[in-house]
Design an enzyme around this catalytic site. Structure first.
Site, PDB file in Angstrom:
ATOM      1  N   ASP A  73     -26.926 -27.286 -14.121  1.00  0.00           N
ATOM      2  CA  ASP A  73     -25.713 -27.697 -13.408  1.00  0.00           C
ATOM      3  C   ASP A  73     -24.479 -27.678 -14.292  1.00  0.00           C
ATOM      4  OD1 ASP A  73     -26.505 -28.230 -10.820  1.00  0.00           O
ATOM      5  OD2 ASP A  73     -27.152 -30.271 -11.264  1.00  0.00           O
TER       6      ASP A  73
HETATM    7  C1  GLC Z   1     -30.404 -32.569 -12.980  1.00  0.00           C
HETATM    8  C2  GLC Z   1     -30.312 -32.034 -11.580  1.00  0.00           C
HETATM    9  C3  GLC Z   1     -30.990 -30.702 -11.456  1.00  0.00           C
HETATM   10  C4  GLC Z   1     -30.502 -29.774 -12.528  1.00  0.00           C
HETATM   11  C5  GLC Z   1     -30.654 -30.383 -13.901  1.00  0.00           C
HETATM   12  C6  GLC Z   1     -30.064 -29.530 -14.993  1.00  0.00           C
HETATM   13  O1  GLC Z   1     -31.726 -32.943 -13.249  1.00  0.00           O
HETATM   14  O2  GLC Z   1     -30.863 -32.926 -10.657  1.00  0.00           O
HETATM   15  O3  GLC Z   1     -30.716 -30.140 -10.206  1.00  0.00           O
HETATM   16  O4  GLC Z   1     -31.231 -28.590 -12.428  1.00  0.00           O
HETATM   17  O5  GLC Z   1     -29.999 -31.623 -13.932  1.00  0.00           O
HETATM   18  O6  GLC Z   1     -28.676 -29.543 -14.985  1.00  0.00           O
HETATM   19  C1  GLC Z   2     -24.303 -33.796 -14.348  1.00  0.00           C
HETATM   20  C2  GLC Z   2     -25.565 -33.905 -15.177  1.00  0.00           C
HETATM   21  C3  GLC Z   2     -26.653 -33.052 -14.628  1.00  0.00           C
HETATM   22  C4  GLC Z   2     -26.811 -33.287 -13.162  1.00  0.00           C
HETATM   23  C5  GLC Z   2     -25.482 -33.177 -12.421  1.00  0.00           C
HETATM   24  C6  GLC Z   2     -25.686 -33.550 -10.975  1.00  0.00           C
HETATM   25  O1  GLC Z   2     -23.798 -32.529 -14.437  1.00  0.00           O
HETATM   26  O2  GLC Z   2     -25.348 -33.583 -16.521  1.00  0.00           O
HETATM   27  O3  GLC Z   2     -27.860 -33.321 -15.313  1.00  0.00           O
HETATM   28  O4  GLC Z   2     -27.701 -32.350 -12.644  1.00  0.00           O
HETATM   29  O5  GLC Z   2     -24.550 -34.027 -12.998  1.00  0.00           O
HETATM   30  O6  GLC Z   2     -24.574 -33.427 -10.199  1.00  0.00           O
END
Ligand code: GLC
Ligand code: GLC
Length: 814
Positions: free
Chosen positions: A487
């Site tokens: 993300d």
């Molecule tokens: C969080 C989110 C997941 C994403 C991950 C890496 O665990 O829930 O959707 O893939 O972060 O950013």
């Molecule tokens: C932030 C976090 C990530 C998560 C995301 C969800 O980017 O670092 O882990 O998946 O929020 O919106």
């Protein structure tokens, strides 16, 4: 250092001191009524949706930690001393404190000056209520005169509004009291059809429903005025902060014990039966009273507790293993499976780290959660798949999340994450492999929940695949869009204003930045889809999927290989991300893991080289970090990943979710030692000994463990709600132990450590119980199978005739 121990026969983790580094929580409820509960009785409850139907309040990020909960106060009426048997909120020094977190229940209690009190909290199956059974015992040689006070603080339903909209909320709180039962009915007069009730099995000496009366204006939960004085105020909440508190007086001769049952519940009434009498504003309490008549009886509470235990015995019984490693056994047999239920139910909504306000059910997350859940309750997995697919957009793309209560997708945390559609293919293929329910593909499912847009589910998969082909970039690799699995790799965001969301800000048209991770995911999902197409009798379609997959594989070889490892992406300037050419972020875990998991580079040794680079450059004793070197400054063109201080979260933290991809990759190259070693590094049970470093619960995975660049290397955060649960369950059961579901049967293909002589397992698969025994006869991973005493070619146990109860499988590894 440890703060407790595993009680494996009872399937409990026993916490023996209340001051754990962080609140160590558990979940109550597994269907519609849920709660989180900490080891000191902190936490809250909600009905289905932690944001929109919050029943009680909790104070996130409070100092001290963990306020708001299911509290009991005891008062010695002779001396005036008072305490909480769960330690919080009063935090008196207690004797014999323990918290037993079990499967769907928690028992917390202690002794204080000869008075023992233990409370068992649980949610009975198929009910929208929770039961607290408090047993108070007098171990003194003198009789004891005690007062017991219960306490919950009601949330005014919408947790977001409740914690922000004070100008309104301070005036809307309403309750009713009848026969000692406290009913919380804020907003019931207008558009809500639901209320909460809080009742006590014993005759009460008083009650309170106004927080200010109970506490006193400038006192805390640790020192309530009512408890201090020993007299309830019998307060009626009008506005301000409604609470529920009962006062019960107990006289206990020496050695005597008494049980008090408290029930907190949620009730919805049909719109036209809201009031009783109908022309009044008085709650219709019929259904709530019926539930109370039943569950306030200790005997009924006991019976429903036993039912809950049997429910979990059955669920866990579906897959039990007996390996030489206690941590593997404990996680597979108990806690990892249990955590998979929690992630399935909660997605990323409600934990100690997730406030229950921010996120609903994630499209990508929930599809992956199925990997660890589908064998437990396939019917619920099926329902989830259909709900998820119904939020898919006609383009094949997806909303990034939907709200469980409404089942409508929303863009609150963005859309256009170009990996999203492929997880649906993986979720559905896992479901079909588990169940053999090919019929699901003909289920009519709408796009974007629009009536009339229903198409067979299979078309959703076709569109998922197509989505990527319609969005290829300059190298023929998939465009990344908002981000892919990571993300925080925001290559089109270019955000330079504080407060902008990395998830929803876009400053580029997205026509350049490409993701090699999505390419690998596309290949993996494409192969699954090809098998599905072939099973549907569509050979031409199957061939076309495989052709696209080969093409993409060639593209990865050409543009996605950096010499020693797989590249991660191309940014908006067309520059490499995750390459030796980069100053920082030279190598990323995601592509090493997912490419090797997908089998890319198995034939020519590139998979091995990528895994070797991972071992050399990314592996630490606490797990494998996400990338190296960590970003030391903010890169506008990379986004959120570089916003985190080095070593945390996506910036070179150990993001446990993707460690199992490398684990599976290692099994694919036949390296059982490496696979199990990586598995152990992040296994919470194996980390129990270093609880003072790890700090999160030793019985569940955390999303993140701080990486080597962080000052707190080894410290876990964001426990419970993480894709780590499903992926580790999947990696250990299906790839290391190799008990792998497939479309045409169960495969047995273990890649276990060289030092293991074998293992045993019981796995229920499509109504048949497989008794599996694996024995090592040589150092390799070559499998010879005997099924019910007869040799079978290959590693697939053919499906037995319908109705077969058990199958005995003997696998010999050479
Ligand atoms: C969080 C989110 C997941 C994403 C991950 C890496 O665990 O829930 O959707 O893939 O972060 O950013
Ligand atoms: C932030 C976090 C990530 C998560 C995301 C969800 O980017 O670092 O882990 O998946 O929020 O919106």
């Amino acid at each position: 250092m440890k703060y407790g121990y595993f009680d494996d026969p009872l399937r409990e983790y026993v916490i023996t001191r209340p001051d754990t580094p962080l609140p160590w929580i558990n979940y109550l409820g597994c269907q519609a009524y849920f709660g989180i509960i900490s080891n000191t009785a902190g936490g809250y409850s909600f009905y289905r949706d932690a944001r929109l139907r919050r029943i009680t309040r909790y104070r996130y990020n409070n100092a001290p930690y963990d306020f708001g909960g299911r509290y009991i106060y005891l008062r010695d009426d002779a001396s005036g001393e008072f305490w909480s048997p769960s330690w919080q909120p009063t935090r008196r020094k207690l004797d014999d404190y323990s918290c037993r977190h079990g499967l769907g229940y928690t028992i917390i209690g202690s002794k204080y000056q000869g008075i023992e009190a233990r409370t068992r909290y649980f949610v009975p199956l198929d009910e929208n209520l929770e039961i607290w059974q408090t047993t108070v015992t007098n171990h003194r040689s003198q009789p004891a005169e005690l007062s017991v006070f219960s306490l919950v603080e009601f949330c005014l339903w919408d947790a977001q509004d409740d914690s922000t909209n004070f100008q309104r909320n301070f005036s809307i709180g309403e309750v009713e009291i009848e026969d000692g039962v406290i009913y919380h009915k804020t907003e019931y007069r207008e558009r809500r059809d639901h209320f909460a009730f809080f009742a006590c099995s014993e005759k009460t000496a008083g009650f309170d429903t106004q927080r200010e009366t109970f506490l006193g204006s400038y006192r805390g939960w640790d020192n309530p005025a009512v408890v201090e004085s020993g007299h309830s105020g019998n307060s009626l909440a009008h506005g301000w902060a409604p609470i529920g508190s009962h006062h019960v007086k107990l006289f206990l001769p020496p050695g005597a014990s008494r049980q008090i049952v408290l029930v907190l519940g949620y009730q919805e009434n049909p719109r036209d039966e809201k009031f009783d009498p109908p022309d009044s504003q008085i709650l219709n309490k019929k259904a709530a009273k019926a539930a109370l008549a039943k569950y306030l009886l200790p005997s009924v509470a006991d019976v429903s507790f036993e039912k809950l235990r049997r429910y979990w015995d059955e669920l866990l019984g579906l897959c039990q293993v007996d390996t030489p490693d206690v941590h593997t056994n404990r996680m597979v047999n108990i806690w990892n499976a249990y955590q998979c239920m929690a992630t399935f139910n909660m997605s990323r909504s409600a934990s100690f780290f997730e406030s229950g306000i921010g996120r609903g059910l994630g499209f990508r997350d929930s599809n992956q959660d199925l990997l660890g859940f589908v064998h437990m309750v396939p019917s619920r997995a099926r329902e989830r798949i259909v709900d998820l697919a119904a939020t898919q957009l006609p383009t094949g793309g997806a909303y990034h999340q939907y709200q469980p209560l409404t089942k409508q997708g929303n863009n609150d945390i963005g859309s256009g994450f170009n990996d999203d559609p492929h997880w649906l293919i993986l979720g559905i293929s896992a479901y079909i492999k588990e169940t053999g329910d090919w019929g699901i593909l003909d289920e009519p499912v709408p796009f974007d929940n629009a009536p009339g847009s229903e198409r067979p589910l299979y078309q959703h998969l076709q569109r998922s695949f197509r989505y990527t082909l319609d969005r290829l970039g300059p190298h023929g690799l998939p465009l990344i869009g908002r981000a892919d699995w990571n993300d925080c790799l925001n290559l089109n965001c270019f955000s330079d204003s504080p407060g902008q969301s990395f998830q929803t800000t876009t400053n580029k048209d997205g026509k350049v930045a490409e993701s090699i991770f999505i390419a690998a995911l596309f290949i993996h999902a494409g192969r699954e889809l090809a098998k599905i197409a072939s099973h549907r009798g569509l050979p031409a379609e199957c061939a076309s999927y495989l052709a696209e997959v080969s093409k993409m594989e060639a593209t990865i070889r050409k543009h996605g290989w950096d010499g020693e490892w797989f590249l991660r992406a191309y940014d908006d300037f067309g520059r490499k991300v995750g390459s030796k050419e980069c100053a920082e972020g030279k190598i990323f875990i995601e592509t090493q893991g997912f490419c090797t998991l997908a089998g890319i580079g198995l034939e020519d040794g590139t998979a091995e080289r990528a895994l070797e680079a991972t071992r050399k450059l990314l592996a630490t004793k606490h797990g494998i970090v996400l990338q190296q070197p960590a970003y030391s400054k903010y890169y506008l063109e990379l986004g959120e990943i570089s916003s985190y201080p080095p070593g945390y979260k996506e910036n070179a933290g150990i993001f446990c979710h993707n460690n199992p991809w490398v684990i599976i990759g290692e099994t694919r190259v036949g390296n059982g030692d490496a696979a199990h070693d990586y598995y152990t590094r992040i296994n919470p049970s194996a980390r129990e000994e270093i609880s003072e470093v790890h700090r999160c619960e030793p019985y569940v995975y955390a999303q993140m463990i701080a990486g080597a660049d962080a000052p707190t290397h080894g410290e876990a955060k964001n426990s419970w709600l993480t894709g780590t649960a499903a992926w580790n369950y999947f990696a250990i059961t299906q790839w290391i132990l190799g008990i792998r579901t497939d479309f045409d049967g169960l495969r047995i293909a273990p890649v276990i450590p060289g030092g293991w002589s074998g293992f045993k397992a019981t796995r229920k698969f499509r109504s048949t119980i497989y008794q599996i025994e694996v024995q090592r006869a040589g150092s390799g991973n070559q499998v010879s199978l005997e099924v019910d005493g007869k040799p079978v070619q290959g590693n697939l146990v053919p499906l037995p005739p319908a109705g077969t109860k058990t199958v005995a499988v003997k696998a010999t590894l050479r």
